[in-house]
Motif scaffolding. Sequence first.
Motif, short mmCIF file in Angstrom:
data_model
loop_
_atom_site.label_atom_id
_atom_site.label_comp_id
_atom_site.label_asym_id
_atom_site.label_seq_id
_atom_site.Cartn_x
_atom_site.Cartn_y
_atom_site.Cartn_z
N GLU A 44 -10.40 -20.38 -75.91
CA GLU A 44 -10.07 -19.01 -75.50
C GLU A 44 -9.81 -18.12 -76.71
N TYR A 49 -13.80 -18.24 -72.30
CA TYR A 49 -12.73 -18.32 -71.32
C TYR A 49 -13.01 -19.36 -70.25
N SER A 66 -18.30 -15.76 -70.47
CA SER A 66 -18.07 -16.30 -71.80
C SER A 66 -19.36 -16.69 -72.48
N GLU A 249 -6.18 -15.25 -66.59
CA GLU A 249 -7.15 -16.08 -67.30
C GLU A 249 -8.50 -15.42 -67.47
#
Length: 316
Positions: A44, A49, A66, A249
Amino acid sequence: MSKVSNCLQMIQVLMARPKVKIQDLADELEVKPRMVRVYRDELEKAGIYIQSERGINGGYSLDSRSILPIRNFTSDEVQELQIAIQSYLSKQPNLETTLNNALEKIRAFQRDQELSSRHFYFANDHLINTEIGNESEHYKQLFDAFSQRRKVLIAYEAASTSEVTTRTIHPYAFVVYDESMYCVAFCELKQAMRTFKIIRIHSLKQQKERYTIPQAFDIREQFPKLGFIQEPQKVELIIKSPTSNLVKESIYGIDQVIEPLENNAIRFKATLNGSESIKRWILGMGTNVQVIGPATLKQEIHKEIKQMLNQYKDLY
């Protein structure tokens, strides 16, 4: 294996499967579960992610946003990698074929990803159901024409007037926006770039004539000019636990701000696009979310909930 090797291996596992339990990842990487969480934190930091879902059916999954071309190797990085491989081969000449093959794959992947990034754009991370109507088949035909650079004759229904017109287009790119798929193309009728919602295409036929796409064309640069984003909304929400853990998140907007509150709740602020997607996202959080602003969004959510309740009024 080293931490870097394990992180890369973890990415490969998550790319291959929709969701993997932490213990299963730990077993495959031959480490303890706590190290899997360490790798997740390290990834991260690098902008990759990983989503986490709790419960018996929970696990880790890779956030599709990502894996973007911007996270790919740069030409300088490929050159440095080549130097490192050559240096290593001076000590391990028996690995020359394997490592050189790996380097060529990286170069090929770099070229393919750069090409894809210039012609495919996912404005949000929602999946669309392309099995409805002829959208799936029409996309396949348009993509085939795009791959061969062949013109396409389409019958297209305008959203505002429902008028169906026939026009010849040159497919340049494909965009997924607000749960719909669009073809970005040069329209010979308008002599300009236009966006065509694929589900509104009544019929299409690939032509023999070919076309060329300007070398400098890049959908990432063109997207803001195409009229998709008309009224971005500055959204403010109060999100309760456990939903707040999932929201923290992910990145939903480039100006996103998350303020921690009591009982693990958060105040979420971001500029978001796609009004229908925003409402569906909020409604999907149920009683764990409260809309603070804008007022229009709050009213729309209230109206939607009232309509939902009316469908079940026979129960009370």
